[in-house]
Scaffold this active site. Structure first.
Site, mmCIF file in Angstrom:
data_model
loop_
_atom_site.group_PDB
_atom_site.id
_atom_site.type_symbol
_atom_site.label_atom_id
_atom_site.label_comp_id
_atom_site.label_asym_id
_atom_site.label_seq_id
_atom_site.Cartn_x
_atom_site.Cartn_y
_atom_site.Cartn_z
ATOM 1 N N ASP A 56 31.502 -38.835 60.746
ATOM 2 C CA ASP A 56 32.581 -38.949 61.731
ATOM 3 C C ASP A 56 33.824 -38.248 61.183
ATOM 4 O O ASP A 56 33.843 -37.834 60.021
ATOM 5 C CB ASP A 56 32.881 -40.410 62.090
ATOM 6 C CG ASP A 56 33.140 -41.252 60.858
ATOM 7 O OD1 ASP A 56 33.726 -40.726 59.898
ATOM 8 O OD2 ASP A 56 32.771 -42.443 60.850
ATOM 9 N N ASP A 59 38.112 -38.101 60.804
ATOM 10 C CA ASP A 59 39.427 -38.743 60.873
ATOM 11 C C ASP A 59 40.464 -37.631 60.807
ATOM 12 O O ASP A 59 40.299 -36.665 60.063
ATOM 13 C CB ASP A 59 39.613 -39.677 59.676
ATOM 14 C CG ASP A 59 38.501 -40.709 59.588
ATOM 15 O OD1 ASP A 59 38.430 -41.566 60.479
ATOM 16 O OD2 ASP A 59 37.687 -40.632 58.644
ATOM 17 N N ASP A 103 42.614 -44.497 49.350
ATOM 18 C CA ASP A 103 41.975 -45.190 48.228
ATOM 19 C C ASP A 103 41.573 -44.278 47.070
ATOM 20 O O ASP A 103 42.093 -44.402 45.963
ATOM 21 C CB ASP A 103 40.787 -46.061 48.709
ATOM 22 C CG ASP A 103 39.880 -45.391 49.720
ATOM 23 O OD1 ASP A 103 40.056 -44.187 49.964
ATOM 24 O OD2 ASP A 103 38.986 -46.076 50.264
#
Ligand code: ATP
Ligand code: MG
Length: 455
Positions: free
Chosen positions: A66, A68, A144
């Site tokens: 996917d 982002d 992260d």
């Protein structure tokens, strides 16, 4: 010591702009919807980049699952550019931009650059809300892992790298940005993400990124069980589910997610069953076949259910009520940590409930079972059990044959179960045996069939 110091200086964060083509990333490799979102936001005067997993996966030569997009536009401004988009989330407000094609809906997730200002936290240091917006640099520092903080501009065909993410990917390392201890305190789910991403992508978790996990694993206790479930789903559907599950246990993070794993993985037969179930899932995903979450959870929890079921039966309960109460017990126990949504737990329970029904092969029962919507999943589950020695192989083979043959053959199969030709043959053979009378009595009293029926 000096090398450590030089290493620290060299790894100081700083903006690097890299030619994406040198790293094998070309605009055409990206999904057209992700490109459209970046193009339209840039045309409207905003910065927009493909960010996170997609850039990381492309650098690793993998197909992103996917996309982002990170932008300087606020959620409201993004809404203004894409009329069909919707703002979701409270803790982190993001915009879903939907696209529709033959395969259904595809969503591009658009997030506004997060700011560095102190977000409100709870007593344990967990970030409660993070909706302060800022620059791309601040946004990168809030992500992260270094490998997840890469920004690809499809028009300039450049990668912007603030934290040596490209170098870490090339060295196959997963490195937390900033102080790992603090970053896990802010969001303990990052520990689960580290294990999943490292297992899925074949990266080694850097020692400093791994070290605080043992000490901080208990913080997962504070995470809502619905979020743990989402993360668990990502883990099970990562394409490397078995590797992820064993890594989760190696890092001792399973205690707060699925404590049952200790018991499951410590017994060879139950571990083999789980491994087979998860590797089958991985193989299906690799072939682009659909996988059922209900089936996955059924496999994950079955042995605990079976254990309690047999215990209830031994205590005198009838088989079906014994199974139902075992199922309910296990569900209640798991629910505290892992909130399995109804749509999956319903499928899981149907699969379990059908297992004893496979043994009932009289009259119209087999045909009725065949008509059940969940028959295929439950049958696959029976085959899996049989393959691992947890169910009768002959029973699984019977059902394999039964579902594909014509009506007269089916009737013959049922008749054979009800009145096995074997027993006739035995009766006929008996007078020929040259055995003393005592043995004959034993054979008559128990019979092979009876012995085989015993648990
Ligand atoms: P996947 O391949 O599973 O989609 P991903 O890294 O893209 O992996 P997402 O959950 O889609 O994972 O998140 C997109 C990006 O958002 C990440 O790459 C990372 O930069 C950032 N992100 C997600 N979760 C966190 C978190 N808990 N803390 C910090 N940054 C996060
Ligand atoms: Mg992603």
């Amino acid at each position: 010591m000096i090398r450590k110091l030089i290493g620290k200086v060299l790894r100081r964060p700083g903006k690097q702009v890299l030619h994406a083509k040198h790293y094998g990333i070309r605009r055409e490799l990206l999904h057209s919807n992700a490109l459209k979102v970046c193009d339209r936001l840039q045309d409207a005067g905003f910065d927009a980049y493909v960010v996170g997993g997609a850039v990381r996966d492309l650098l690793l030569g993998k197909n992103p699952k996917d996309y982002d997009v990170a932008t300087s536009a606020t959620p409201e401004q993004v809404r203004h550019v894409f009329h069909r988009s919707r703002i979701i989330g409270r803790r982190f407000r993001i915009v879903h931009v939907p696209f529709y094609d033959r395969d259904g809906e595809e969503i591009i997730e658009v997030t506004t650059f997060r700011g560095a200002s102190d977000a409100p936290t709870d007593d344990a240091g967990r970030i409660l809300r993070d909706n302060v917006y800022g620059s791309i640099e601040e946004d990168a520092a809030r992500r992260d892992f270094t490998a997840n903080a890469l920004y690809y501009d499809p028009n300039r065909e450049e990668i912007i790298d603030f934290h040596h993410g490209v170098a870490d990917i090339e060295a196959k390392r997963l490195v937390m940005i900033g102080d790992p201890m603090q970053r896990y305190r802010e969001d303990p789910v990052r520990m689960l993400r580290a294990v999943r991403l490292a297992s899925k992508l074949g990266l080694a978790i850097a020692p400093a990124t791994k070290k605080p996990m043992a000490e901080l694993a208990d913080l997962l206790e504070n995470i809502p069980s619905a979020r743990i479930f989402d993360e668990m789903m990502k883990l099970l559907l990562s394409g490397r589910a078995w590797v992820c599950i064993t890594a989760l246990r190696d890092e001792k993070l399973h205690k707060h997610v699925l404590p049952l794993l200790d018991k499951l993985l410590s017994r060879p037969e139950s571990s083999a069953f789980l491994q087979k179930a998860l590797e089958n899932t991985d193989a299906r995903l690799a072939e682009d076949k659909p996988v059922s979450a209900g089936f996955l959870f059924a496999a994950l929890l079955w042995q605990e259910v079976e254990f309690r079921w047999k215990k209830n039966e031994a205590a005198g309960e009838h088989p079906m009520p014994a199974l139902v109460s075992a199922m309910n017990d296990v569900e209640a126990r798991v629910e505290r940590k892992l909130a399995i949504p109804n749509r999956y737990s319903a499928a899981m329970k149907e699969i379990w409930l059908m297992q004893p029904r496979f043994e009932q092969r009289t009259g119209s029962r087999p045909s009725r079972l065949l008509e059940q919507a969940r028959f295929r999943a439950a049958y696959d589950f029976l085959v899996l059990r049989a393959e691992c020695g947890l169910a009768d192989k002959e029973l699984a083979e019977w059902w394999t044959q039964f579902q594909y043959c014509d009506e007269p053959t089916r009737s013959a199969m049922i008749a054979r179960v009800a009145n096995p030709a074997k027993s006739d043959a035995k009766k006929r053979r008996k007078p020929q045996r040259r055995k003393p009378a005592a043995a004959k009595v034993g054979g008559d009293a128990g019979g092979n069939g009876g012995a085989a029926d015993k648990p």
